[in-house]
Design a protein around this motif. Sequence first.
Motif, PDB file in Angstrom:
ATOM      1  N   MET A 144       0.830  -1.205   0.000  1.00 10.48           N
ATOM      2  CA  MET A 144       0.000   0.000   0.000  1.00 10.48           C
ATOM      3  C   MET A 144       0.868   1.260   0.000  1.00 10.48           C
ATOM      4  N   PHE A 145       0.493   2.196  -0.855  1.00  9.35           N
ATOM      5  CA  PHE A 145       1.148   3.507  -0.893  1.00  9.35           C
ATOM      6  C   PHE A 145       0.265   4.491  -0.138  1.00  9.35           C
ATOM      7  N   GLU A 146       0.874   5.272   0.746  1.00 15.44           N
ATOM      8  CA  GLU A 146       0.113   6.176   1.605  1.00 15.44           C
ATOM      9  C   GLU A 146       0.571   7.612   1.404  1.00 15.44           C
ATOM     10  N   ASP A 147      -0.388   8.488   1.179  1.00 16.49           N
ATOM     11  CA  ASP A 147      -0.139   9.924   1.044  1.00 16.49           C
ATOM     12  C   ASP A 147      -0.980  10.615   2.107  1.00 16.49           C
ATOM     13  N   ARG A 148      -0.327  11.156   3.128  1.00 11.11           N
ATOM     14  CA  ARG A 148      -1.041  11.638   4.312  1.00 11.11           C
ATOM     15  C   ARG A 148      -0.728  13.109   4.606  1.00 11.11           C
ATOM     16  N   TRP A 149      -1.792  13.836   5.018  1.00 12.55           N
ATOM     17  CA  TRP A 149      -1.675  15.210   5.473  1.00 12.55           C
ATOM     18  C   TRP A 149      -2.070  15.252   6.948  1.00 12.55           C
ATOM     19  N   ILE A 150      -1.215  15.819   7.784  1.00 12.69           N
ATOM     20  CA  ILE A 150      -1.449  15.855   9.227  1.00 12.69           C
ATOM     21  C   ILE A 150      -1.494  17.308   9.684  1.00 12.69           C
ATOM     22  N   VAL A 151      -2.548  17.676  10.415  1.00 13.05           N
ATOM     23  CA  VAL A 151      -2.708  19.047  10.902  1.00 13.05           C
ATOM     24  C   VAL A 151      -1.933  19.191  12.217  1.00 13.05           C
ATOM     25  N   PHE A 185     -14.197   4.671  -0.253  1.00 13.27           N
ATOM     26  CA  PHE A 185     -13.502   3.664  -1.041  1.00 13.27           C
ATOM     27  C   PHE A 185     -13.894   3.825  -2.505  1.00 13.27           C
ATOM     28  N   PHE A 186     -12.916   3.708  -3.386  1.00 15.94           N
ATOM     29  CA  PHE A 186     -13.219   3.786  -4.815  1.00 15.94           C
ATOM     30  C   PHE A 186     -12.063   3.193  -5.613  1.00 15.94           C
ATOM     31  N   ALA A 187     -12.337   2.877  -6.865  1.00 12.79           N
ATOM     32  CA  ALA A 187     -11.317   2.362  -7.777  1.00 12.79           C
ATOM     33  C   ALA A 187     -10.906   3.467  -8.733  1.00 12.79           C
ATOM     34  N   GLU A 188      -9.607   3.523  -9.014  1.00 11.01           N
ATOM     35  CA  GLU A 188      -9.085   4.502  -9.958  1.00 11.01           C
ATOM     36  C   GLU A 188      -7.787   3.973 -10.540  1.00 11.01           C
ATOM     37  N   MET A 206      -7.387  -0.067  -5.799  1.00 14.14           N
ATOM     38  CA  MET A 206      -8.381   0.339  -4.816  1.00 14.14           C
ATOM     39  C   MET A 206      -7.776   1.436  -3.948  1.00 14.14           C
ATOM     40  N   THR A 207      -8.514   2.522  -3.780  1.00 15.33           N
ATOM     41  CA  THR A 207      -8.044   3.664  -3.007  1.00 15.33           C
ATOM     42  C   THR A 207      -9.048   3.984  -1.904  1.00 15.33           C
ATOM     43  N   MET A 208      -8.515   4.371  -0.757  1.00 13.29           N
ATOM     44  CA  MET A 208      -9.348   4.760   0.369  1.00 13.29           C
ATOM     45  C   MET A 208      -8.895   6.132   0.850  1.00 13.29           C
ATOM     46  N   ILE A 209      -9.840   7.038   1.059  1.00 15.23           N
ATOM     47  CA  ILE A 209      -9.554   8.333   1.672  1.00 15.23           C
ATOM     48  C   ILE A 209     -10.231   8.357   3.029  1.00 15.23           C
ATOM     49  N   ARG A 210      -9.436   8.621   4.061  1.00 15.33           N
ATOM     50  CA  ARG A 210      -9.973   8.672   5.425  1.00 15.33           C
ATOM     51  C   ARG A 210      -9.635  10.020   6.046  1.00 15.33           C
ATOM     52  N   VAL A 211     -10.618  10.613   6.708  1.00 15.21           N
ATOM     53  CA  VAL A 211     -10.431  11.878   7.416  1.00 15.21           C
ATOM     54  C   VAL A 211     -10.877  11.674   8.857  1.00 15.21           C
ATOM     55  N   THR A 212     -10.060  12.097   9.815  1.00 15.04           N
ATOM     56  CA  THR A 212     -10.439  11.968  11.224  1.00 15.04           C
ATOM     57  C   THR A 212     -10.375  13.328  11.911  1.00 15.04           C
ATOM     58  N   ILE A 219      -7.689  16.214  12.265  1.00 16.87           N
ATOM     59  CA  ILE A 219      -6.429  15.559  12.613  1.00 16.87           C
ATOM     60  C   ILE A 219      -5.635  15.228  11.357  1.00 16.87           C
ATOM     61  N   THR A 220      -6.223  14.423  10.490  1.00 18.71           N
ATOM     62  CA  THR A 220      -5.462  13.964   9.330  1.00 18.71           C
ATOM     63  C   THR A 220      -6.383  13.573   8.183  1.00 18.71           C
ATOM     64  N   LEU A 221      -5.863  13.711   6.977  1.00 23.83           N
ATOM     65  CA  LEU A 221      -6.462  13.143   5.780  1.00 23.83           C
ATOM     66  C   LEU A 221      -5.423  12.232   5.170  1.00 23.83           C
ATOM     67  N   VAL A 222      -5.804  10.995   4.908  1.00 26.31           N
ATOM     68  CA  VAL A 222      -4.867  10.056   4.298  1.00 26.31           C
ATOM     69  C   VAL A 222      -5.514   9.388   3.104  1.00 26.31           C
ATOM     70  N   GLN A 223      -4.732   9.292   2.036  1.00 30.47           N
ATOM     71  CA  GLN A 223      -5.154   8.545   0.857  1.00 30.47           C
ATOM     72  C   GLN A 223      -4.268   7.315   0.762  1.00 30.47           C
ATOM     73  N   GLN A 224      -4.880   6.151   0.837  1.00 28.77           N
ATOM     74  CA  GLN A 224      -4.140   4.890   0.788  1.00 28.77           C
ATOM     75  C   GLN A 224      -4.537   4.143  -0.473  1.00 28.77           C
ATOM     76  N   SER A 225      -3.546   3.817  -1.294  1.00 31.46           N
ATOM     77  CA  SER A 225      -3.789   3.096  -2.544  1.00 31.46           C
ATOM     78  C   SER A 225      -3.093   1.743  -2.463  1.00 31.46           C
ATOM     79  N   TYR A 226      -3.847   0.683  -2.736  1.00 28.26           N
ATOM     80  CA  TYR A 226      -3.359  -0.679  -2.567  1.00 28.26           C
ATOM     81  C   TYR A 226      -2.923  -1.278  -3.900  1.00 28.26           C
ATOM     82  N   SER A 227      -2.083  -2.292  -3.813  1.00 28.80           N
ATOM     83  CA  SER A 227      -1.614  -2.979  -5.017  1.00 28.80           C
ATOM     84  C   SER A 227      -2.809  -3.561  -5.762  1.00 28.80           C
ATOM     85  N   PRO A 228      -2.694  -3.732  -7.094  1.00 33.68           N
ATOM     86  CA  PRO A 228      -3.832  -4.229  -7.885  1.00 33.68           C
ATOM     87  C   PRO A 228      -4.370  -5.582  -7.408  1.00 33.68           C
TER      88      PRO A 228
END
Length: 236
Positions: A144-151, A185-188, A206-212, A219-228
């Motif tokens: 999984m590749f993770e791109d995260r923004w932390i406040v 959750f979505f595919a792209e 498959m990509t997931m965007i989570r905001v807490t 707190i954070t927004l993270v976009q996690q993209s998983y292997s095919p």
Amino acid sequence: MSKEGKADSSVSWQSIRDTMMARIRAQDYAPGELIPNEVDLAAEFGCARATVNRALRDLATSGFLDRRRKAGTRVREAPRRKATLAIPLTRADVIASGARYEYRLLERKLDTPPPLVREHLKLSGSERLLRVQSLHLADDVPHMFEDRWIVLDTVPDIEDVDLTETSANEWLVRQAPYTHGTMEFFAETAGARGQHLVCAPDDPVMTMIRVTWLEAAPITLVQQSYSPSHRMRLDL
């Protein structure tokens, strides 16, 4: 207690809950630590034991405390919310699958968020944000590749954490209690992430965007993209 040794009926369970929550956030009570018993807390707050019990039950229902008869009440190491989904520890998920886990920090920097991130986090523009990009592997294969923004205004302590050793995912789950959030959750197509996931740019992932959030503070927004080849299972 009052001067007469009686409980003060003006002390509300909500005020006790908020005080205890503030202590958990400040780690006055560390993750996994046993908190004082109800009798001692009632004496400290000058209220009836039933008032303390109501406050602790609310925190337990919200996922911040673990209450067990005869074993006392502890702060959860990984706080869970009432929602049906809990934020997973990527390391634990990979190990549970029987694979060897590896984590690589790819980039860490203070950065200006793009419009989509500002919108999701409802930022005013004055906040300081840390951007962290990382790769999680299972048996040497990209998982999984993770791109995260932390406040940093909300969780300033992470700025001093060595994220080459501990992933932001793991630190935030263990150290930053949250009150609510969203998951999408979505595919792209992989696009530029293909170089990290070892796939073609037009391969679907498959990509997931989570905001807490912690109350009104993002707190954070993270976009996690998983292997095919990734498959996700959810227990209902």
